[in-house]
Design a protein around this motif. Structure first.
Motif, PDB file in Angstrom:
ATOM      1  N   ALA A  93      -4.085  -2.197  -9.158  1.00 24.28           N
ATOM      2  CA  ALA A  93      -5.338  -2.151  -8.998  1.00 24.28           C
ATOM      3  C   ALA A  93      -6.079  -1.229 -10.633  1.00 24.28           C
ATOM      4  O   ALA A  93      -6.907  -1.524 -11.173  1.00 24.28           O
ATOM      5  CB  ALA A  93      -5.846  -1.192  -7.956  1.00 24.28           C
ATOM      6  N   HIS A  94      -5.248  -0.238 -10.742  1.00 26.87           N
ATOM      7  CA  HIS A  94      -5.502   0.721 -12.046  1.00 26.87           C
ATOM      8  C   HIS A  94      -5.150  -0.228 -13.172  1.00 26.87           C
ATOM      9  O   HIS A  94      -6.211   0.062 -13.981  1.00 26.87           O
ATOM     10  CB  HIS A  94      -4.734   2.020 -12.062  1.00 26.87           C
ATOM     11  N   GLN A 110     -11.841   0.811  -4.611  1.00 26.95           N
ATOM     12  CA  GLN A 110     -11.598   2.438  -4.679  1.00 26.95           C
ATOM     13  C   GLN A 110     -11.733   2.943  -5.714  1.00 26.95           C
ATOM     14  O   GLN A 110     -12.192   3.873  -6.109  1.00 26.95           O
ATOM     15  CB  GLN A 110     -10.286   2.797  -3.650  1.00 26.95           C
ATOM     16  N   VAL A 111     -10.841   2.464  -6.862  1.00 26.76           N
ATOM     17  CA  VAL A 111     -10.981   3.083  -8.066  1.00 26.76           C
ATOM     18  C   VAL A 111     -12.322   2.670  -8.880  1.00 26.76           C
ATOM     19  O   VAL A 111     -12.867   3.720  -9.500  1.00 26.76           O
ATOM     20  CB  VAL A 111      -9.999   2.096  -9.108  1.00 26.76           C
ATOM     21  N   SER A 113      -7.655  -1.457  -3.298  1.00 20.27           N
ATOM     22  CA  SER A 113      -7.422  -0.300  -4.572  1.00 20.27           C
ATOM     23  C   SER A 113      -8.488  -0.421  -5.721  1.00 20.27           C
ATOM     24  O   SER A 113      -8.867   0.697  -5.977  1.00 20.27           O
ATOM     25  CB  SER A 113      -6.104  -0.268  -4.728  1.00 20.27           C
ATOM     26  N   ASP A 141      -1.876   0.334  -5.650  1.00 23.49           N
ATOM     27  CA  ASP A 141      -2.924   1.204  -6.607  1.00 23.49           C
ATOM     28  C   ASP A 141      -2.338   0.883  -7.829  1.00 23.49           C
ATOM     29  O   ASP A 141      -3.225   1.109  -9.022  1.00 23.49           O
ATOM     30  CB  ASP A 141      -2.457   2.768  -6.192  1.00 23.49           C
ATOM     31  N   GLY A 148       2.554   2.442  -3.208  1.00 24.97           N
ATOM     32  CA  GLY A 148       1.605   2.501  -4.334  1.00 24.97           C
ATOM     33  C   GLY A 148       1.567   1.534  -5.268  1.00 24.97           C
ATOM     34  O   GLY A 148       1.027   1.617  -6.201  1.00 24.97           O
ATOM     35  N   VAL A 170      -4.580  -5.089  -3.357  1.00 26.39           N
ATOM     36  CA  VAL A 170      -4.845  -4.932  -4.720  1.00 26.39           C
ATOM     37  C   VAL A 170      -6.397  -4.769  -4.704  1.00 26.39           C
ATOM     38  O   VAL A 170      -7.022  -3.935  -5.435  1.00 26.39           O
ATOM     39  CB  VAL A 170      -4.371  -5.809  -5.428  1.00 26.39           C
ATOM     40  N   GLU A 192       0.803  -1.153  -0.151  1.00 27.97           N
ATOM     41  CA  GLU A 192       0.030   0.039  -0.275  1.00 27.97           C
ATOM     42  C   GLU A 192       0.740   1.253   0.102  1.00 27.97           C
ATOM     43  O   GLU A 192       0.697   2.182  -0.618  1.00 27.97           O
ATOM     44  CB  GLU A 192      -0.875  -0.080   1.259  1.00 27.97           C
TER      45      GLU A 192
END
Length: 605
Positions: free
Chosen positions: A479-480, A527-528, A524, A476, A473, A521, A470
């Motif tokens: 996850a993106h 959240q995305v 994230s 994130d 990053g 993951v 986390e």
């Protein structure tokens, strides 16, 4: 151009993660050692500071796991686990389908509050005996039992480290923690679906009898010994039935002596009198339990223990009568062990053949296993004597059956305190573990021995892995990337993706390590997508826990692999369709619980 600190930390984390995955998958080092190396590497590269790196040791998941191990040990030490196993065996009946239908839900319920590997180990010999006595293929029973133990871990939060880690991650992400029964609806659905699946697809299971040699192993419950009713003890003047109810039916009474004479007129309802001698057969654990019972003692020990010399606390050992031993053909009375070897023969196990009513009249044979009682300083003489093939520590552990109600009460209070949030879950289960020791349900040595240090250290080591994922990053970033791929997919399909990725990874990694790696993951990604993270994290943890694809994916499967004579392909053939079904049920139920999806397909729009 110099790397920015953020990019350097991402690259460093990537290298540490790659090395950790290699060690986890290759198993060149134990999982706990690998976890510690990852932790140290994260500190040395500056990805985490020392406080963050060591936070796993004081984390709630680590504390709960250690406490649950001790509570499980208390249930085993007081005979509760064994008694439940015997009840299950009796209820299973003589038909294969009924055995599966009874064993699977019952084992799942046991695994909900104890460690599933302990439940599998406890049920393994019972089911092997059940299969042998009823002429069933053992392989048709062991795999459903192991599956049920894994599915049972989904009934409560505390029964699998993966769910504890998932709850800890959600808390750090600012979401609501999982309660002790938050995942129970999913667990109930999975146990029902798994049981129905195994009943309908029994034909997929191979037909193998138990591994050769199991019969001998199971027959080690036939130690012959004599029990003395101690004057002034708790059983004097109480009936034999009362005593048998308290100590369990695994102690079989063969005869009853009063004033040195056999009394066949005495029945289970007759009162025991001080000085009565009971001729019994018992398992190794029961011998120690009977010796520790304040109202009973092993007759030979009671008669001769005062004559024993030497140093050290008296203890039990086992010795095998060697071929051509001078003891063969001689009775135990003739040998006068207490004078010759300063030890007492307290019990006898014989593979085949009859044993005399009185232990002292038994004539020894080659291969007889003697249970000896004496002081450690004298055992060297026994070990060196050519009449014995070997001298080994006694394998049994005393059952504290009289404290069984107390152990059950402690378990119930711990669960109630955690479920009602009267106490925080770690405090509630820590209270239960301490209470088990303080009340004598389990001694402190057994308690420490019951904690699987590898799992405790591994959990403490992989928690910083999730924090680093986390903080750098990396979660994130992944996850993106995943969000771009699944942006227009239905939520159900995305939940299935998280389950399947975890299911594949857990075949080569532990459920805790898989959840620690993929949990951030999942958070994230949620959240995305602007969705609650709970169903994504729960599906990830479920995939890590209940993917029943290979024998190496679960420790319980490894236990049954040999006794059931299974092949790798047997697990894949049975487990692949089942895992697909479990994935669908898990994703569907998670969507219903946390995203407001329909419970029944017919209600969906």
């Amino acid at each position: 151009m110099a790397l920015s600190p953020h990019l350097f930390h991402q690259l460093a984390f990537g290298l540490v993660l790659a090395g950790g995955l290699y060690l986890f998958i290759s198993e060149k080092l134990r999982v706990d050692v690998t976890a510690m190396l990852i932790l140290l590497a994260l500190v040395l590269t500056g990805v985490l500071d020392s406080k963050q790196a060591l936070s796993g040791f004081s984390s709630e998941p680590a504390i709960i796991v250690a406490a649950v191990f001790v509570i499980s040990g208390g249930l085993a030490a007081t005979g509760i686990s064994e008694q439940l196993g015997l009840w299950i065996g009796r209820a299973a009946g003589r038909r294969e389908w009924r055995t599966i239908a009874v064993v699977m839900p019952a084992v799942a319920l046991l695994a909900a509050f104890t460690h599933h590997v302990m439940v599998t180990a406890m049920m393994l010999p019972l089911l092997l005996r059940h299969a042998r006595d009823r002429q069933m293929p053992a392989s048709r029973l062991l795999m459903p039992m192991s599956l049920a133990a894994s599915l049972g871990t989904t009934l409560t939060l505390v029964s699998a480290p993966a769910f504890l880690l998932a709850s800890d991650m959600l808390d750090r992400a600012g979401a609501e923690r999982l309660g002790i029964f938050s995942i129970t609806p999913i667990g109930i659905a999975l146990v029902i679906v798994g049981t129905i699946y195994m009943l309908l697809t029994r034909w997929l299971l191979p037909k193998h009898s138990g591994e050769s040699g199991d019969d001998d192993y199971l027959r080690l419950d036939r130690y012959r010994t004599e029990l003395l009713v101690v004057p002034g003890g708790q059983w004097a003047t109480r009936s034999l039935a009362d005593m048998q109810k308290a100590i369990g039916k695994s102690v079989r009474v063969l005869g009853w002596l009063r004033d040195g004479k056999r009394r066949d007129d005495l029945t289970a309802s007759s009162p025991l009198l001080a000085g009565d001698i009971l001729l019994v057969e018992a398992a190794a654990d029961e011998l120690l339990s009977l010796h520790d019972d304040p109202g009973l003692d092993l007759n030979a020990i009671a008669r001769f223990s005062d004559t024993l010399s030497g140093e050290g606390e008296p203890q039990l050992v086992q010795a095998v009568v060697a071929p051509a031993s001078e003891f063969i053909g001689r009775s135990i009375r003739e040998l006068d062990f207490s004078r010759q070897f300063h030890a007492v023969i307290a019990g006898l196990w014989r593979r085949d053949g009859e044993v005399a009513d009185r232990l002292s009249d038994a004539r020894l044979r080659e291969g007889d296993l003697l249970v000896l009682y004496g002081r450690p300083s004298r055992f060297s003489e026994l070990a060196a004597h050519h009449g014995f093939l070997m001298l080994v520590p006694f394998a049994g552990e005393a059952k504290r059956r009289l404290r069984a109600p107390l152990a059950l009460m402690i378990l119930g209070v711990s669960i109630l305190a955690a479920a009602t949030e009267w106490l925080a879950a770690p405090v509630a289960f820590l209270f239960g573990a301490v209470a088990m020791v303080a009340t004598g349900c389990i001694d402190i040595k057994q308690a420490y021995r019951g904690i699987d240090v590898r799992i405790f250290v591994m959990i403490a080591g992989v928690i910083p892995l999730g924090i680093a994922m986390e903080q750098t990053g990396t979660a994130d970033l992944l996850a993106h990337g995943l969000a771009v791929l699944v942006a227009h997919w239905p939520v159900l399909a995305i939940l299935l993706v998280m389950f399947c990725v975890a299911a594949l990874l857990t075949q080569v990694m532990s459920d805790a390590a898989t959840t620690a790696l993929l949990g951030p993951v999942a958070i994230s990604l949620a959240q995305v997508l602007d969705l609650p993270p709970t169903p994504f994290v729960v599906c990830t943890a479920l995939g890590a826990v209940v993917a029943f694809l290979t024998p190496i994916g679960h420790h319980g499967n490894m236990l049954i692999l040999g006794p059931g004579r299974y092949r790798f392909s047997d697990f894949l053939r049975v487990g692949l369709p089942l895992t697909i079904l479990i994935a669908l049920v898990s994703a569907w139920m998670a969507r219903w619980l946390w995203l407001g999806g329909p419970l029944w397909p017919a209600l969906g729009g």
